[in-house]
Design an enzyme around this catalytic site. Structure first.
Site, PDB file in Angstrom:
ATOM      1  N   ASN A   1       7.948  -9.293  -0.535  1.00 38.43           N
ATOM      2  CA  ASN A   1       7.883 -10.883  -0.370  1.00 38.43           C
ATOM      3  C   ASN A   1       6.422 -11.230  -0.817  1.00 38.43           C
ATOM      4  OD1 ASN A   1       5.934 -10.382   1.889  1.00 38.43           O
ATOM      5  ND2 ASN A   1       6.996 -11.543   3.489  1.00 38.43           N
TER       6      ASN A   1
ATOM      7  N   VAL B   1     -10.029   2.024   7.580  1.00 41.52           N
ATOM      8  CA  VAL B   1     -10.695   2.640   6.543  1.00 41.52           C
ATOM      9  C   VAL B   1     -10.940   1.954   5.378  1.00 41.52           C
ATOM     10  CG1 VAL B   1     -10.206   4.516   4.861  1.00 41.52           C
ATOM     11  CG2 VAL B   1      -9.709   4.860   7.245  1.00 41.52           C
TER      12      VAL B   1
ATOM     13  N   PHE C   1       0.898  -1.340   0.027  1.00 37.38           N
ATOM     14  CA  PHE C   1       0.097   0.042   0.121  1.00 37.38           C
ATOM     15  C   PHE C   1       1.060   1.219   0.024  1.00 37.38           C
ATOM     16  CE2 PHE C   1      -2.309   2.832   3.458  1.00 37.38           C
ATOM     17  CZ  PHE C   1      -2.671   3.629   2.502  1.00 37.38           C
TER      18      PHE C   1
ATOM     19  N   ALA D   1       7.085  -4.671   6.770  1.00 37.46           N
ATOM     20  CA  ALA D   1       7.173  -4.723   7.963  1.00 37.46           C
ATOM     21  C   ALA D   1       5.851  -5.795   8.495  1.00 37.46           C
ATOM     22  CB  ALA D   1       6.803  -3.569   9.058  1.00 37.46           C
TER      23      ALA D   1
ATOM     24  N   ARG E   1      -7.903   8.242  16.419  1.00 37.43           N
ATOM     25  CA  ARG E   1      -6.743   8.331  15.304  1.00 37.43           C
ATOM     26  C   ARG E   1      -6.745   9.510  14.646  1.00 37.43           C
ATOM     27  NH1 ARG E   1      -6.566   4.865  18.862  1.00 37.43           N
ATOM     28  NH2 ARG E   1      -6.199   2.816  18.700  1.00 37.43           N
TER      29      ARG E   1
ATOM     30  N   GLY F   1      -4.537  -4.356  23.369  1.00 35.77           N
ATOM     31  CA  GLY F   1      -3.382  -3.797  22.694  1.00 35.77           C
ATOM     32  C   GLY F   1      -3.587  -2.385  21.965  1.00 35.77           C
TER      33      GLY F   1
ATOM     34  N   TYR G   1       4.068  -4.476  18.466  1.00 33.30           N
ATOM     35  CA  TYR G   1       4.411  -3.569  17.384  1.00 33.30           C
ATOM     36  C   TYR G   1       5.154  -2.400  17.351  1.00 33.30           C
ATOM     37  CZ  TYR G   1       3.313  -0.819  13.207  1.00 33.30           C
ATOM     38  OH  TYR G   1       3.400   0.267  12.229  1.00 33.30           O
TER      39      TYR G   1
ATOM     40  N   LEU H   1      10.034  -0.121   4.264  1.00 29.75           N
ATOM     41  CA  LEU H   1       8.482  -0.158   4.740  1.00 29.75           C
ATOM     42  C   LEU H   1       8.082  -1.437   5.054  1.00 29.75           C
ATOM     43  CD1 LEU H   1       8.700   2.109   2.058  1.00 29.75           C
ATOM     44  CD2 LEU H   1       6.739   2.501   3.184  1.00 29.75           C
TER      45      LEU H   1
END
Length: 314
Positions: A32, A185, A11, A74, A208, A267, A141, A72
């Site tokens: 990957n 979203v 993304f 992750a 957020r 979390g 994270y 990026l």
């Protein structure tokens, strides 16, 4: 200049690849393909399918010798990090170290790291949070991203490897994967376009700071072009609660169905909002797309996906 974008078919990574390509750079996307898609990429971007944890990924850096790495790739799902902290650390810490060892041995000049402003500060003392706010993440994270920044500081001090850690707020927009990536979203957009019911976890009062994906990609290019070293927030400084977000999306989609509420998830923070004034000062960056317009563009993208007419440009 040669730029390696890890997670480049995903993304945010594909938008970053677009930015560097438009600026005239040679772009290699390493991915990957666990959630990335070839169709996200411009045909001029060379895609190499590898995992960042692999010896082959390190060998790619040594052979290609890029001047810049935009990192990026992750494990980015907060909920999964809570369920499986080992997997999160394997991807986000050991994977990054694999790249950094290759980078310092290959003469890489700069690493632009996709960190997190949404998770690194934890439950905030002030709103919006500046970069000087204590980092006390409440999820593995967030811990792994904080560790990544500390390792970058070490490689800067020990080997002179320059870096910028971009602390993103909650990024949304076209190309976000509603299945393989954390993104309310994208999840809401896909379900609303399909005429399906949406679920809000908890009471929906959690807030957020939502920032548009192409705006975030532009921050990566500016971080490459400027001399700043260190962490910088990339967000809007505006809090939006999930109930309000759903109402905006449903209104834009022309849907009159109410969201259902489900139990909250462990979390997750109650409030999150970051101050991006430093980004304006040191990078010349500020958000250019407001929430209403960004949501409209995102819905338009998901409509195109459902109809099989969406262009990869998003």
């Amino acid at each position: 200049m040669k730029v390696l974008v890890t997670g480049g078919a995903g993304f945010i990574g594909s938008h970053v690849s677009d930015e560097f390509l438009r600026a005239g750079h040679e772009v290699i996307a390493l991915d990957n393909m666990s959630s990335g898609k070839r169709e996200n990429l411009d045909p001029k971007v060379r895609l190499v399918e590898l995992d960042i944890r692999s010896p082959e990924a390190a060998a790619l850096i040594r052979s290609e010798r890029p001047q810049v790495i935009c990192h990026l790739a992750a494990q980015m799902d907060v909920r999964r990090s809570v369920e499986d902290p080992r997997f999160d650390a394997d991807a986000n810490i050991l994977g990054m170290l694999n790249l950094l060892e290759a980078a310092r041995a290959s003469g890489v000049k700069k690493v632009i790291f996709s960190s997190t402003g949404g998770a690194i500060y934890g439950e905030q003392d002030v709103f919006p949070a500046p970069e000087s706010h204590p980092t006390r993440p409440v999820s593995p994270y967030g811990v792994s991203k904080a560790a990544g920044e500390l390792y970058l500081g070490y490689y800067r001090a020990q080997y002179g490897l320059s870096y910028v850690a971009l602390r993103y707020a909650n990024v949304y927009g076209p190309r976000q994967n509603p299945h393989g990536e954390a993104g309310v979203v994208a999840i809401f957009s896909q379900r609303l376009v399909a005429g399906r019911e949406c679920a809000i976890y908890g009471d929906g009062g959690q807030t957020r700071d939502f920032v548009f994906g192409p705006d975030v990609a532009r921050a990566n290019l500016l971080a490459f072009e400027k001399d700043y070293v260190g962490a910088v927030n990339i967000g809007t400084g505006v809090e939006t609660d999930i109930n309000r977000l759903y109402a905006l999306l449903a209104g834009a989609a022309g849907a009159d169905t109410r969201a259902q509420h489900a139990p909250g998830k462990p979390g997750e923070q109650r409030r999150s909002c970051i101050d991006a004034s430093l980004a304006r000062k040191v990078l010349g960056w500020e958000p250019s797309v407001g929430l209403a317009e960004g949501l409209r563009r995102t819905l338009e993208y998901f409509r195109g996906v459902s109809q099989g007419t969406s262009r990869a440009a998003g």
